[in-house]
Design a protein around this motif. Structure first.
Motif, PDB file in Angstrom:
ATOM      1  N   ARG A 138      11.585   7.614 -10.715  1.00 25.88           N
ATOM      2  CA  ARG A 138      10.249   8.212 -10.660  1.00 25.88           C
ATOM      3  C   ARG A 138       9.433   7.716  -9.478  1.00 25.88           C
ATOM      4  NH1 ARG A 138       8.362  10.979 -15.190  1.00 25.88           N
ATOM      5  NH2 ARG A 138       9.868  11.075 -16.881  1.00 25.88           N
ATOM      6  N   GLY A 139       9.917   6.691  -8.765  1.00 26.57           N
ATOM      7  CA  GLY A 139       9.194   6.181  -7.611  1.00 26.57           C
ATOM      8  C   GLY A 139       7.934   5.437  -7.977  1.00 26.57           C
ATOM      9  N   LEU A 140       7.980   4.664  -9.084  1.00 24.97           N
ATOM     10  CA  LEU A 140       6.810   3.937  -9.566  1.00 24.97           C
ATOM     11  C   LEU A 140       7.143   2.472  -9.807  1.00 24.97           C
ATOM     12  CD1 LEU A 140       5.404   6.466 -12.211  1.00 24.97           C
ATOM     13  CD2 LEU A 140       4.481   6.017  -9.933  1.00 24.97           C
ATOM     14  N   THR A 141       6.110   1.626  -9.683  1.00 24.09           N
ATOM     15  CA  THR A 141       6.198   0.212 -10.030  1.00 24.09           C
ATOM     16  C   THR A 141       5.091  -0.101 -11.026  1.00 24.09           C
ATOM     17  OG1 THR A 141       7.174  -0.524  -7.941  1.00 24.09           O
ATOM     18  CG2 THR A 141       5.913  -2.152  -9.178  1.00 24.09           C
ATOM     19  N   ALA A 142       5.422  -0.892 -12.030  1.00 22.39           N
ATOM     20  CA  ALA A 142       4.450  -1.302 -13.044  1.00 22.39           C
ATOM     21  C   ALA A 142       4.419  -2.823 -13.111  1.00 22.39           C
ATOM     22  CB  ALA A 142       4.807  -0.725 -14.409  1.00 22.39           C
ATOM     23  N   TYR A 143       3.205  -3.397 -13.085  1.00 24.40           N
ATOM     24  CA  TYR A 143       3.000  -4.832 -13.258  1.00 24.40           C
ATOM     25  C   TYR A 143       2.267  -5.047 -14.581  1.00 24.40           C
ATOM     26  CZ  TYR A 143       3.690  -4.828  -8.159  1.00 24.40           C
ATOM     27  OH  TYR A 143       4.173  -4.628  -6.893  1.00 24.40           O
ATOM     28  N   HIS A 144       2.859  -5.812 -15.466  1.00 21.35           N
ATOM     29  CA  HIS A 144       2.153  -6.226 -16.681  1.00 21.35           C
ATOM     30  C   HIS A 144       1.736  -7.670 -16.494  1.00 21.35           C
ATOM     31  CE1 HIS A 144       2.352  -7.783 -21.063  1.00 21.35           C
ATOM     32  NE2 HIS A 144       1.128  -7.421 -20.768  1.00 21.35           N
ATOM     33  N   ASP A 145       0.456  -7.873 -16.232  1.00 24.66           N
ATOM     34  CA  ASP A 145      -0.085  -9.227 -16.088  1.00 24.66           C
ATOM     35  C   ASP A 145      -0.233  -9.816 -17.488  1.00 24.66           C
ATOM     36  OD1 ASP A 145      -1.900 -11.478 -15.796  1.00 24.66           O
ATOM     37  OD2 ASP A 145      -2.293 -10.730 -13.768  1.00 24.66           O
ATOM     38  N   ILE A 146       0.627 -10.788 -17.804  1.00 19.17           N
ATOM     39  CA  ILE A 146       0.649 -11.341 -19.154  1.00 19.17           C
ATOM     40  C   ILE A 146      -0.622 -12.131 -19.441  1.00 19.17           C
ATOM     41  CG2 ILE A 146       1.908 -12.887 -20.718  1.00 19.17           C
ATOM     42  CD1 ILE A 146       4.455 -12.102 -19.249  1.00 19.17           C
ATOM     43  N   ALA A 147      -1.163 -12.816 -18.440  1.00 25.02           N
ATOM     44  CA  ALA A 147      -2.371 -13.611 -18.650  1.00 25.02           C
ATOM     45  C   ALA A 147      -3.555 -12.719 -19.028  1.00 25.02           C
ATOM     46  CB  ALA A 147      -2.691 -14.426 -17.397  1.00 25.02           C
ATOM     47  N   LEU A 148      -3.649 -11.533 -18.424  1.00 20.26           N
ATOM     48  CA  LEU A 148      -4.744 -10.605 -18.716  1.00 20.26           C
ATOM     49  C   LEU A 148      -4.363  -9.568 -19.756  1.00 20.26           C
ATOM     50  CD1 LEU A 148      -5.954  -9.936 -15.046  1.00 20.26           C
ATOM     51  CD2 LEU A 148      -6.850 -11.608 -16.678  1.00 20.26           C
ATOM     52  N   LYS A 150      -2.824  -6.764 -19.178  1.00 15.02           N
ATOM     53  CA  LYS A 150      -3.152  -5.461 -18.600  1.00 15.02           C
ATOM     54  C   LYS A 150      -1.977  -4.980 -17.755  1.00 15.02           C
ATOM     55  CE  LYS A 150      -8.168  -6.208 -18.321  1.00 15.02           C
ATOM     56  NZ  LYS A 150      -9.340  -6.270 -17.399  1.00 15.02           N
ATOM     57  N   CYS A 151      -1.863  -3.651 -17.650  1.00 14.05           N
ATOM     58  CA  CYS A 151      -0.817  -3.043 -16.834  1.00 14.05           C
ATOM     59  C   CYS A 151      -1.427  -2.395 -15.597  1.00 14.05           C
ATOM     60  CB  CYS A 151      -0.048  -1.998 -17.643  1.00 14.05           C
ATOM     61  SG  CYS A 151       1.458  -2.638 -18.399  1.00 14.05           S
ATOM     62  N   TYR A 152      -0.666  -2.437 -14.506  1.00 18.01           N
ATOM     63  CA  TYR A 152      -1.100  -1.841 -13.251  1.00 18.01           C
ATOM     64  C   TYR A 152       0.054  -1.014 -12.693  1.00 18.01           C
ATOM     65  CZ  TYR A 152      -4.720  -5.411 -13.678  1.00 18.01           C
ATOM     66  OH  TYR A 152      -5.752  -6.211 -14.140  1.00 18.01           O
ATOM     67  N   ILE A 153      -0.252   0.226 -12.293  1.00 15.07           N
ATOM     68  CA  ILE A 153       0.758   1.170 -11.830  1.00 15.07           C
ATOM     69  C   ILE A 153       0.489   1.520 -10.377  1.00 15.07           C
ATOM     70  CG2 ILE A 153       1.926   3.353 -12.306  1.00 15.07           C
ATOM     71  CD1 ILE A 153       1.933   1.407 -14.658  1.00 15.07           C
ATOM     72  N   THR A 154       1.560   1.540  -9.569  1.00 15.63           N
ATOM     73  CA  THR A 154       1.428   1.939  -8.176  1.00 15.63           C
ATOM     74  C   THR A 154       2.715   2.615  -7.732  1.00 15.63           C
ATOM     75  OG1 THR A 154       0.859   1.174  -5.943  1.00 15.63           O
ATOM     76  CG2 THR A 154       2.330  -0.217  -7.233  1.00 15.63           C
ATOM     77  N   GLU A 155       2.669   3.230  -6.556  1.00 14.38           N
ATOM     78  CA  GLU A 155       3.865   3.846  -6.002  1.00 14.38           C
ATOM     79  C   GLU A 155       4.861   2.760  -5.594  1.00 14.38           C
ATOM     80  OE1 GLU A 155       2.828   6.374  -2.797  1.00 14.38           O
ATOM     81  OE2 GLU A 155       1.708   7.801  -4.033  1.00 14.38           O
ATOM     82  N   LEU A 156       6.128   3.049  -5.781  1.00 17.53           N
ATOM     83  CA  LEU A 156       7.184   2.097  -5.439  1.00 17.53           C
ATOM     84  C   LEU A 156       7.278   1.932  -3.927  1.00 17.53           C
ATOM     85  CD1 LEU A 156       9.648   0.365  -6.290  1.00 17.53           C
ATOM     86  CD2 LEU A 156      11.002   2.459  -6.198  1.00 17.53           C
ATOM     87  N   ASN A 157       7.222   0.688  -3.473  1.00 16.97           N
ATOM     88  CA  ASN A 157       7.326   0.376  -2.051  1.00 16.97           C
ATOM     89  C   ASN A 157       8.767  -0.034  -1.758  1.00 16.97           C
ATOM     90  OD1 ASN A 157       7.083  -0.451   0.584  1.00 16.97           O
ATOM     91  ND2 ASN A 157       5.325  -1.797   0.250  1.00 16.97           N
ATOM     92  N   THR A 158       9.560   0.910  -1.277  1.00 22.52           N
ATOM     93  CA  THR A 158      10.976   0.618  -1.012  1.00 22.52           C
ATOM     94  C   THR A 158      11.183  -0.277   0.208  1.00 22.52           C
ATOM     95  OG1 THR A 158      11.139   2.713   0.211  1.00 22.52           O
ATOM     96  CG2 THR A 158      11.756   2.737  -2.115  1.00 22.52           C
ATOM     97  N   PHE A 241      10.238 -12.173  -6.726  1.00 21.05           N
ATOM     98  CA  PHE A 241      11.348 -12.153  -5.778  1.00 21.05           C
ATOM     99  C   PHE A 241      12.213 -10.933  -6.081  1.00 21.05           C
ATOM    100  CE2 PHE A 241      15.861 -13.290  -5.018  1.00 21.05           C
ATOM    101  CZ  PHE A 241      15.823 -13.481  -3.648  1.00 21.05           C
ATOM    102  N   GLU A 242      12.313  -9.996  -5.118  1.00 20.07           N
ATOM    103  CA  GLU A 242      13.120  -8.793  -5.302  1.00 20.07           C
ATOM    104  C   GLU A 242      13.701  -8.311  -3.980  1.00 20.07           C
ATOM    105  OE1 GLU A 242       9.968  -7.198  -7.272  1.00 20.07           O
ATOM    106  OE2 GLU A 242       8.721  -6.877  -5.510  1.00 20.07           O
ATOM    107  N   ASN A 243      13.819  -9.249  -3.032  1.00 26.28           N
ATOM    108  CA  ASN A 243      14.382  -8.955  -1.720  1.00 26.28           C
ATOM    109  C   ASN A 243      14.849 -10.287  -1.143  1.00 26.28           C
ATOM    110  OD1 ASN A 243      14.915  -7.779   0.885  1.00 26.28           O
ATOM    111  ND2 ASN A 243      13.408  -6.193   0.395  1.00 26.28           N
ATOM    112  N   THR A 244      15.038 -10.349   0.147  1.00 26.80           N
ATOM    113  CA  THR A 244      15.399 -11.623   0.773  1.00 26.80           C
ATOM    114  C   THR A 244      14.171 -12.488   1.047  1.00 26.80           C
ATOM    115  OG1 THR A 244      15.325 -10.545   2.942  1.00 26.80           O
ATOM    116  CG2 THR A 244      17.457 -10.656   1.834  1.00 26.80           C
ATOM    117  N   PHE A 245      13.023 -12.074   0.566  1.00 27.01           N
ATOM    118  CA  PHE A 245      11.790 -12.846   0.704  1.00 27.01           C
ATOM    119  C   PHE A 245      10.992 -12.738  -0.591  1.00 27.01           C
ATOM    120  CE2 PHE A 245      11.546  -8.713   2.803  1.00 27.01           C
ATOM    121  CZ  PHE A 245      10.594  -8.062   2.027  1.00 27.01           C
ATOM    122  N   VAL A 246      10.000 -13.610  -0.745  1.00 24.18           N
ATOM    123  CA  VAL A 246       9.115 -13.604  -1.911  1.00 24.18           C
ATOM    124  C   VAL A 246       7.888 -12.759  -1.586  1.00 24.18           C
ATOM    125  CG1 VAL A 246       7.655 -15.050  -3.372  1.00 24.18           C
ATOM    126  CG2 VAL A 246       9.946 -15.843  -2.723  1.00 24.18           C
TER     127      VAL A 246
END
Length: 255
Positions: A138-148, A150-158, A241-246
């Motif tokens: 779907r070309g999307l990324t979701a962040y669930h901030d556990i401390a807050l 809350k969920c945040y949705i954005t376009e996937l940055n390939t 970490f999801e590439n060769t860098f953080v």
């Protein structure tokens, strides 16, 4: 002496007796007609009922498969689950600390073309624990901030996020010891743009992650605006970490 006498037999019997005893043999040119049986009507109602039951059972089976696949945690092979510890240099934001370490769990779903990353509470602080999903279909990324919570949705940055097959190969090499993940950190800043109301449009994987949580859309900000307005916004960060860098994803609320 015994005298035997015979009674005279009449030459012709009455017609009624003749008709009752007479057997008629059909001639060769005549067709023998047997008494026919009454035909029973075809049970169309029973067939319709059976067909309806088959359709209903098929629908129930397909619905069960859909619910199990998309709304329960899928089981994936053991070689697609990784526990990562990465050393990286944070020369810009913490130059006196030297090398730092990030720890996370990664699940790579090659068949469904998405990645799930779980970042626990960091040892040295500075970022929030989070669950992240990169849905390449779907070309999307979701962040669930556990401390807050809350969920945040954005376009996937390939550019920043490796595709599932490439990331799987990278982590396999790390696991085998052929690649040592000592790397650097880069930063991206996101801005909250609004609330997400329709969760189902985000796909089953993100929907499962963010269901029941406040969910917002994000938009990336460029370098110049980040420097000028960083101090006027309330921001929090997630390092992963999801590439060769953080990558440090900074999420800023609207002013």
């Amino acid at each position: 002496m015994v005298k035997i006498t015979f009674q005279p037999v009449s030459a012709q019997k009455p017609d009624k007796e003749i008709d009752g005893d007479k057997i008629i043999i059909p001639q060769a040119h005549e067709q023998l007609v047997l008494p026919g049986r009454s035909k029973k009507p075809f049970p169309t109602g029973l067939c319709c009922l059976a067909f309806g039951l088959v359709v209903l059972l098929s629908g129930l089976v397909m619905a069960s498969i859909y619910v199990y696949r998309y709304y329960f945690i899928p089981q994936i092979p053991e070689d697609s689950l990784f526990h990562c510890r990465v050393l990286y240099e944070d020369s810009v934001y913490a130059p006196l600390r030297g090398r730092q370490e990030i720890e996370e769990n990664v699940g790579i779903y090659l068949d469904d073309n998405y990645e799930q990353i779980s970042v626990p509470v960091p040892r040295f602080g500075g970022s929030d624990p989070a669950d992240i999903i990169h849905d390449f279909q779907r070309g999307l990324t979701a962040y669930h901030d556990i401390a807050l919570d809350k969920c945040y949705i954005t376009e996937l940055n390939t550019t920043l996020v490796m595709a599932p097959r490439s990331l799987w190969e990278l982590l396999i090499n790390v696991k085998r010891g052929t690649y040592l993940p000592q790397t650097y950190i880069i930063q991206e800043e996101m801005m909250v743009t609004g609330r997400v109301r329709n969760m189902r449009q985000l796909g089953p994987f993100i929907h499962r992650l963010c269901y029941g949580k406040e969910t917002y859309r994000l938009r990336r900000r460029n370098q110049r605006k980040r420097i000028e307005r960083r101090e006027t916004k309330k921001c929090h960060s997630i390092r992963h970490f999801e590439n060769t860098f953080v990558v440090e994803t900074v999420i800023c609320d609207r002013v």
